[in-house]
Design a protein around this motif. Structure first.
Motif, PDB file in Angstrom:
ATOM      1  N   LEU A   1      -1.548   4.630  11.924  1.00  0.00           N
ATOM      2  CA  LEU A   1      -2.540   4.525  13.078  1.00  0.00           C
ATOM      3  C   LEU A   1      -3.184   3.387  12.562  1.00  0.00           C
ATOM      4  O   LEU A   1      -4.550   3.099  12.952  1.00  0.00           O
ATOM      5  N   GLY A   2      -2.621   2.276  13.027  1.00  0.00           N
ATOM      6  CA  GLY A   2      -3.292   0.921  12.780  1.00  0.00           C
ATOM      7  C   GLY A   2      -4.191   0.673  11.435  1.00  0.00           C
ATOM      8  O   GLY A   2      -4.968  -0.298  11.853  1.00  0.00           O
ATOM      9  N   ASN A   3      -3.745   1.083  10.566  1.00  0.00           N
ATOM     10  CA  ASN A   3      -4.454   1.024   9.262  1.00  0.00           C
ATOM     11  C   ASN A   3      -5.903   1.254   9.026  1.00  0.00           C
ATOM     12  O   ASN A   3      -6.841   0.696   8.564  1.00  0.00           O
ATOM     13  N   GLN A   4      -6.071   2.358   9.995  1.00  0.00           N
ATOM     14  CA  GLN A   4      -7.584   2.953   9.963  1.00  0.00           C
ATOM     15  C   GLN A   4      -7.751   3.647   8.724  1.00  0.00           C
ATOM     16  O   GLN A   4      -7.005   4.420   8.184  1.00  0.00           O
ATOM     17  N   ARG A   5      -8.994   3.353   8.309  1.00  0.00           N
ATOM     18  CA  ARG A   5      -9.162   3.924   6.995  1.00  0.00           C
ATOM     19  C   ARG A   5      -9.239   5.489   7.112  1.00  0.00           C
ATOM     20  O   ARG A   5      -9.799   6.076   8.069  1.00  0.00           O
ATOM     21  N   ARG A   6      -8.656   6.156   5.850  1.00  0.00           N
ATOM     22  CA  ARG A   6      -8.825   7.507   5.657  1.00  0.00           C
ATOM     23  C   ARG A   6      -7.831   8.351   6.867  1.00  0.00           C
ATOM     24  O   ARG A   6      -7.582   9.428   6.402  1.00  0.00           O
ATOM     25  N   ILE A   7      -7.236   7.834   7.861  1.00  0.00           N
ATOM     26  CA  ILE A   7      -6.525   8.593   8.729  1.00  0.00           C
ATOM     27  C   ILE A   7      -4.954   7.822   9.004  1.00  0.00           C
ATOM     28  O   ILE A   7      -4.293   8.603   9.338  1.00  0.00           O
ATOM     29  N   SER A   8      -5.003   6.766   8.253  1.00  0.00           N
ATOM     30  CA  SER A   8      -3.336   5.978   8.473  1.00  0.00           C
ATOM     31  C   SER A   8      -2.746   5.551   7.322  1.00  0.00           C
ATOM     32  O   SER A   8      -3.468   5.452   6.076  1.00  0.00           O
ATOM     33  N   CYS A   9      -1.636   5.516   7.237  1.00  0.00           N
ATOM     34  CA  CYS A   9      -1.137   5.032   5.897  1.00  0.00           C
ATOM     35  C   CYS A   9      -1.296   3.494   5.975  1.00  0.00           C
ATOM     36  O   CYS A   9      -1.666   2.917   7.105  1.00  0.00           O
TER      37      CYS A   9
ATOM     38  N   ASN B   1      -5.453  -4.892  -3.586  1.00  0.00           N
ATOM     39  CA  ASN B   1      -5.573  -5.664  -2.571  1.00  0.00           C
ATOM     40  C   ASN B   1      -4.748  -5.391  -1.229  1.00  0.00           C
ATOM     41  O   ASN B   1      -4.227  -6.022  -0.581  1.00  0.00           O
ATOM     42  N   VAL B   2      -4.857  -4.029  -0.808  1.00  0.00           N
ATOM     43  CA  VAL B   2      -4.573  -3.569   0.550  1.00  0.00           C
ATOM     44  C   VAL B   2      -5.530  -3.855   1.590  1.00  0.00           C
ATOM     45  O   VAL B   2      -6.698  -3.666   1.850  1.00  0.00           O
ATOM     46  N   PRO B   3      -4.884  -4.792   2.417  1.00  0.00           N
ATOM     47  CA  PRO B   3      -5.826  -5.687   3.567  1.00  0.00           C
ATOM     48  C   PRO B   3      -6.945  -4.405   4.384  1.00  0.00           C
ATOM     49  O   PRO B   3      -6.313  -3.375   4.739  1.00  0.00           O
ATOM     50  N   GLY B   4      -8.116  -4.619   4.304  1.00  0.00           N
ATOM     51  CA  GLY B   4      -9.021  -3.798   4.893  1.00  0.00           C
ATOM     52  C   GLY B   4      -9.157  -2.517   4.405  1.00  0.00           C
ATOM     53  O   GLY B   4      -9.657  -1.554   5.026  1.00  0.00           O
ATOM     54  N   ARG B   5      -8.708  -2.186   3.271  1.00  0.00           N
ATOM     55  CA  ARG B   5      -8.730  -0.607   2.643  1.00  0.00           C
ATOM     56  C   ARG B   5      -9.125  -1.075   1.189  1.00  0.00           C
ATOM     57  O   ARG B   5      -8.886  -2.150   0.319  1.00  0.00           O
ATOM     58  N   ASP B   6      -9.490   0.269   0.483  1.00  0.00           N
ATOM     59  CA  ASP B   6      -9.888   0.046  -0.957  1.00  0.00           C
ATOM     60  C   ASP B   6      -9.483   1.558  -1.354  1.00  0.00           C
ATOM     61  O   ASP B   6      -9.279   2.369  -0.596  1.00  0.00           O
ATOM     62  N   LEU B   7      -9.440   1.810  -2.665  1.00  0.00           N
ATOM     63  CA  LEU B   7      -8.845   2.903  -3.389  1.00  0.00           C
ATOM     64  C   LEU B   7      -7.563   3.524  -2.704  1.00  0.00           C
ATOM     65  O   LEU B   7      -7.677   4.786  -2.593  1.00  0.00           O
ATOM     66  N   ILE B   8      -6.762   2.893  -2.596  1.00  0.00           N
ATOM     67  CA  ILE B   8      -5.249   3.394  -1.898  1.00  0.00           C
ATOM     68  C   ILE B   8      -4.644   3.780  -3.255  1.00  0.00           C
ATOM     69  O   ILE B   8      -4.291   2.893  -4.024  1.00  0.00           O
ATOM     70  N   LEU B   9      -4.196   4.854  -3.433  1.00  0.00           N
ATOM     71  CA  LEU B   9      -3.699   5.452  -4.610  1.00  0.00           C
ATOM     72  C   LEU B   9      -2.344   6.114  -4.494  1.00  0.00           C
ATOM     73  O   LEU B   9      -2.027   6.384  -3.111  1.00  0.00           O
ATOM     74  N   ILE B  10      -1.519   6.406  -5.475  1.00  0.00           N
ATOM     75  CA  ILE B  10      -0.351   7.121  -5.658  1.00  0.00           C
ATOM     76  C   ILE B  10      -0.826   8.444  -6.406  1.00  0.00           C
ATOM     77  O   ILE B  10      -1.129   8.150  -7.431  1.00  0.00           O
ATOM     78  N   HIS B  11      -0.671   9.585  -5.679  1.00  0.00           N
ATOM     79  CA  HIS B  11      -1.319  10.656  -6.651  1.00  0.00           C
ATOM     80  C   HIS B  11      -0.511  11.869  -5.958  1.00  0.00           C
ATOM     81  O   HIS B  11      -0.026  11.741  -4.907  1.00  0.00           O
ATOM     82  N   PRO B  12      -0.438  13.010  -6.525  1.00  0.00           N
ATOM     83  CA  PRO B  12       0.264  14.158  -6.278  1.00  0.00           C
ATOM     84  C   PRO B  12      -0.369  14.962  -5.175  1.00  0.00           C
ATOM     85  O   PRO B  12      -1.646  15.022  -4.920  1.00  0.00           O
ATOM     86  N   ALA B  13       0.367  15.302  -4.060  1.00  0.00           N
ATOM     87  CA  ALA B  13      -0.091  16.165  -2.842  1.00  0.00           C
ATOM     88  C   ALA B  13       1.406  16.562  -2.200  1.00  0.00           C
ATOM     89  O   ALA B  13       2.184  15.759  -2.282  1.00  0.00           O
ATOM     90  N   ASN B  14       1.125  17.555  -1.503  1.00  0.00           N
ATOM     91  CA  ASN B  14       2.301  18.145  -0.731  1.00  0.00           C
ATOM     92  C   ASN B  14       2.255  18.326   0.694  1.00  0.00           C
ATOM     93  O   ASN B  14       3.103  18.817   1.341  1.00  0.00           O
TER      94      ASN B  14
END
Length: 136
Positions: free
Chosen positions: A34-42, A66-79
């Motif tokens: 969704l256009g790199n929108q925070r919290r709702i887009s990959c 260093n994800v452009p326009g984003r912070d705290l992008i993590l890899i963590h468990p979720a189903n």
């Protein structure tokens, strides 16, 4: 070390296959593009350095730097991407629907073992995110 995430995009979520040296490590789920929108887009496709990170919520996990326009992008468990992710990437053992998977903790443990071993050897670890889909 470079992990390669091959993504396929759908309106309701993003599916992925994560490989290392041409071998599948696990599958992934993410929110839709969704256009790199925070919290709702990959996050955008590209190459990102991974580092170890600790939080009370996720314990030891991985952080994409260093994800452009984003912070705290993590890899963590979720189903379930829509219910459990805010732009992060979740490893899963298998896909069970668009943006959904199963046995995420098991898949994450496998991924974490590989990445942490490389970091222990002082290797830089990157993730290269690429599309399997036509133009999005």
């Amino acid at each position: 070390m470079v992990l390669v995430l091959h993504r396929t995009y759908f309106p309701e979520g993003t599916q992925g296959i994560l490989e290392w040296n041409g071998t599948i490590v696990c599958y992934t789920i993410e929110l839709p593009w969704l256009g790199n929108q925070r919290r709702i887009s990959c996050v955008p496709e590209g190459e990102y350095v991974l580092e170890k990170r600790f939080s009370p919520k996720f314990q030891w996990h991985l952080h994409l730097k260093n994800v452009p326009g984003r912070d705290l992008i993590l890899i963590h468990p979720a189903n379930d991407a829509k219910k459990e992710l805010l732009g992060c990437i979740a490893p899963v053992t298998k896909h069970s629907g668009i943006g959904k998977g199963s046995l995420s903790r098991k898949a994450f443990s496998k991924l974490k073992t590989i990445v942490y071993a490389a970091l222990q050897r002082n290797e830089e670890v990157k993730i290269s995110i690429q599309s399997n889909s036509p133009e999005i």
